[in-house]
Design an enzyme around this catalytic site. Structure first.
Site, PDB file in Angstrom:
ATOM      1  N   SER A 120       0.841  -1.188   0.000  1.00 33.42           N
ATOM      2  CA  SER A 120       0.000   0.000   0.000  1.00 33.42           C
ATOM      3  C   SER A 120       0.885   1.250   0.000  1.00 33.42           C
ATOM      4  O   SER A 120       1.668   1.439  -0.936  1.00 33.42           O
ATOM      5  CB  SER A 120      -0.954  -0.042   1.202  1.00 33.42           C
ATOM      6  N   HIS A 179      -8.127  -4.894  -1.422  1.00 40.38           N
ATOM      7  CA  HIS A 179      -6.892  -4.398  -0.825  1.00 40.38           C
ATOM      8  C   HIS A 179      -6.268  -5.388   0.144  1.00 40.38           C
ATOM      9  O   HIS A 179      -5.049  -5.484   0.249  1.00 40.38           O
ATOM     10  CB  HIS A 179      -7.189  -3.089  -0.086  1.00 40.38           C
ATOM     11  N   ASP A 183      -9.744  -3.695  -5.495  1.00 39.85           N
ATOM     12  CA  ASP A 183      -9.150  -2.877  -4.444  1.00 39.85           C
ATOM     13  C   ASP A 183      -9.812  -1.499  -4.422  1.00 39.85           C
ATOM     14  O   ASP A 183      -9.836  -0.790  -5.430  1.00 39.85           O
ATOM     15  CB  ASP A 183      -7.646  -2.739  -4.698  1.00 39.85           C
TER      16      ASP A 183
END
Length: 700
Positions: free
Chosen positions: A553, A673, A638
């Site tokens: 991330s 995600h 995501d």
């Protein structure tokens, strides 16, 4: 050379990348597209078309990338299976969590052997009769992705809320179950956040909705069980696009709290839980740069705040007079201690703090005397567990280090007696004493000392021959704790050193540590990481030819920036759902996360911020250089880092890189995600990552 080093070299020929037989890499079409900023600067983005989620050509391209990655890692299939079996083989299949008490029941999760999802259970205090609230394995059947949240209970402990997401976009359906009858109630609140809180009448629920495009949580509704969702009442709407809202119930049970927060400001509204129809009253009006959080006990609120306190302090105010002018100090701010959180009890107050980059738990007794819970590891993670009961002298907390598995304790705050309730069991012959943890300090180029936590086999020689995997994050003030990872043992037992760089952008050394790694100082995060890697090589912890790094991330942004700044430093890099197209994303306020992240990255509509972000954005700074081997992972659904960021990045890297190292993209076509939803499936990607690293280490 030690045994691990010889083992890696002997088997090198079996796992090296066979460049002579390398399959042709996918080549994304280059279609001219100009992105013009509000101040007139223009950039060409030939891969902008990859944003077209429903375009069949996009899906075909992503599948081609997946096939290419599989071909490039041919020869590691057996290794991946071995790694997966090792990782899963360390997990106790029929495990359960330590029950925690809330009112008249104890709650826990229990796994059956072979299940990817747990049973959500409870039992009445004083009995052993189990009540399965949710058979999640059965509920997950037929779904490629399934995420279940067991939610909050009604006041009478009979009705429980639960929410489900079957796409991975963190868009939930909120439902309710009568635990007395086993009936799923007809009420179904669709496409909501899942966040909710009960009033005390056993029928009124407050919940939040998100904007369907940006997914910003911006509305709070009131729902009455048995009534149509169309009749739900909007009681709060956050108009400021830089804020998001949420609801929770105070630990005391007296208040339903509506929170609205951004990076630098908070505001709360209160509803008496016994009076759910009343209009919310404001706790204290928001103002720029005032952050605070609240909880209630007796006739007062406790307030953790940065009011004239960069590292936060604890204040209190009377229930009936909560405006900022009436706040009174309980714990002052300190230069060397960051106040992380508070836990309120009837007779005790517990605070978690960070000092010298480590978690601390401090307790104040009824006489006002403080003491600290002792931990003996040089690098560790300590956190509070579920402490739902205010009328107790027992504190639940967890402790782990990089060599000691998660351990759950009950701590008597009066006698200071610590009782171990459970230590995570690691199968496969694991023994903590076979490993060594250390805490180091690297000196950054500006003289700042950057902490590094690391773990290795105890018998590993520090002679500069070991492969080393360095992990980092460094954003949002999120501190990296030195916790235990059973999956990482598969690397460590093969001679790797695993290290965590506690770079600026987190809050390991307080709020200043965060401020020095954000906005116009963001590059400190990247240079800190590079300096940590060089320090580990210099001190003999790592072989310079077998140095690897990873992050996910915002940590993927770190990896992308480091790849551009020092492409020759690492042999291989892993970027998981990486945030790499910083400027384009932050210019687009129609996608999730953008508007309320201006205070983290900057607003690119402002010229100075735009050019600074542009100077480090990984996608915009891909150069004609030889890049290290890269493994990049994405999720099609995501909601936080859109799949097209890593996809575009890979396309540009492959177009411009002058070297022959592989650049691989793997997109999970069913997840978001957080990756796969089951407890085992996610380890397939872990095995893939480990095989990638081992393959590279053996090809030296």
């Amino acid at each position: 050379m030690n045994f691990a080093g010889r083992f890696l070299l002997i088997l090198g020929s079996f796992y090296s990348f066979d460049l002579m037989a390398e399959p042709a890499a996918p080549q994304a079409k280059r279609i001219p597209h100009q992105i013009v900023a509000p101040h007139g600067h223009s950039r060409d983005d030939p891969y902008y078309w990859l944003r077209e989620r429903d375009n069949p050509a996009v899906l075909t391209y992503l599948r081609e990338e997946n096939a290419y990655t599989k071909k490039m890692l041919r020869g590691t299939e057996d290794l991946q299976k071995q790694l997966f079996d090792e990782i899963v083989g360390r997990i106790v299949q029929d495990d359960s969590t330590v029950p925690y008490r809330e009112k008249n029941y104890e709650y826990y999760r229990r796994y059956r052997k072979g299940d990817s999802y747990p049973l959500s259970c409870r039992r009445r205090v004083g009995t052993n009769k189990e009540e399965i609230m949710f058979d999640i394995p059965s509920m997950a059947k037929g779904h490629d992705f399934y995420r279940h949240r067991t939610g909050e209970l009604s006041q009478n402990e009979e009705i429980i809320a639960f929410s489900t997401d079957t796409r991975g976009r963190r868009i939930y359906d909120l439902q309710f179950k009568n635990l007395r009858t086993g009936e799923i109630l007809p009420d179904k609140l669709e496409k909501v956040t899942g966040n909710h809180a009960w009033a005390n009448d056993n029928k009124t629920v407050f919940y939040t909705r998100q904007d369907p495009e940006t997914l910003r949580s911006y509305q709070v509704y009131r729902h009455t069980l048995g009534s149509p969702a169309e009749e739900d009442v909007l009681i709060f709407e956050e108009k400021d696009e830089t804020f998001r809202c949420y609801v929770y119930k105070s630990k005391s049970g007296r208040f339903v709290v509506i929170g609205s927060s951004q990076t630098l400001s908070d505001e709360f509204l209160l509803i008496e839980a016994d009076k759910p129809l009343e209009k919310p009253r404001i706790f204290s009006p928001r103002r720029r740069n005032l952050e605070y959080s609240i909880d209630h006990a007796g006739d007062q609120f406790l307030i953790r705040t940065n009011k004239e306190a960069p590292n936060f302090r604890l204040m209190t105010t009377a229930v009936q007079n909560t405006s900022e002018d009436n706040w009174r100090e309980v714990i002052p701010t300190r230069d060397d201690v960051y106040l992380s959180s508070i836990e309120v009890f009837r007779d005790y107050l517990v605070v978690t703090e960070r000092r010298n980059a480590l978690n601390r738990i401090r307790i104040r007794n009824p006489e006002g005397i403080w003491h600290e819970v002792d931990f003996e590891e040089p690098a560790y993670s300590a956190s509070l567990g579920v402490n739902a009961d205010m009328n107790t002298e027992m504190l639940r907390f967890s402790f782990e280090s990089m060599r000691i598995p998660d351990s759950v304790f009950d701590y008597n705050m009066r006698t200071r007696e610590k009782t171990l309730l459970k230590k995570q069991k690691v199968l496969g012959g694991f023994k903590s004493n076979n490993y060594r943890t250390e805490r180091l300090d690297a000196t950054a180029r500006d003289g700042t000392k950057i902490p590094i936590s690391l773990v290795s086999r105890k018998n590993l020689k520090r002679d500069g021959t070991a492969p080393l995997y360095l992990y980092g994050y460094g954003s949002y003030g999120s501190s990296m704790s030195a916790g235990f990872s059973s999956s990482m043992l598969s690397l460590i037992d093969r001679g790797f050193v695993y290290a965590i760089a506690h770079v600026r952008g987190g809050q390991e050394h307080g709020r200043g540590w965060y401020e020095e790694g954000k906005l116009m100082k963001k590059k400190n995060t990247f240079t800190d990481f590079i300096d940590c890697a060089e320090h580990l090589v210099k001190e003999g912890y790592a072989s310079p030819a077998r140095l690897f790094a990873g992050g996910g991330s915002a940590g993927g942004l770190l990896i992308g920036a480091v790849a551009n700044m020092r492409p020759n430093l690492f042999q291989g890099l892993i970027a998981d759902v990486p945030f790499v197209d910083v400027v384009t994303t932050m210019l687009d306020d129609t996608i999730p996360l953008t508007t309320f992240e201006y205070d983290e990255w900057g607003n690119p509509s402002e010229l100075e911020a735009y050019h600074y972000m542009l100077s480090y954005s990984p996608y915009d700074n891909v150069a004609e250089v030889s890049y290290p081997a890269l493994l990049i992972l994405a999720g099609l659904h995501d909601s936080q880092v859109q799949y097209w960021e890593p996809a575009k990045w890979v396309a540009r890297l492959r177009h411009r890189s002058t070297g022959k190292n592989p650049i691989l993209l793997k997109t999970d076509m069913t997840a978001g995600h957080g990756g796969a939803s089951g407890r085992f499936d996610r380890f397939r990607d872990t095995a893939l990552e480990h095989a990638f690293l081992i393959k590279l280490a053996k090809s030296e």
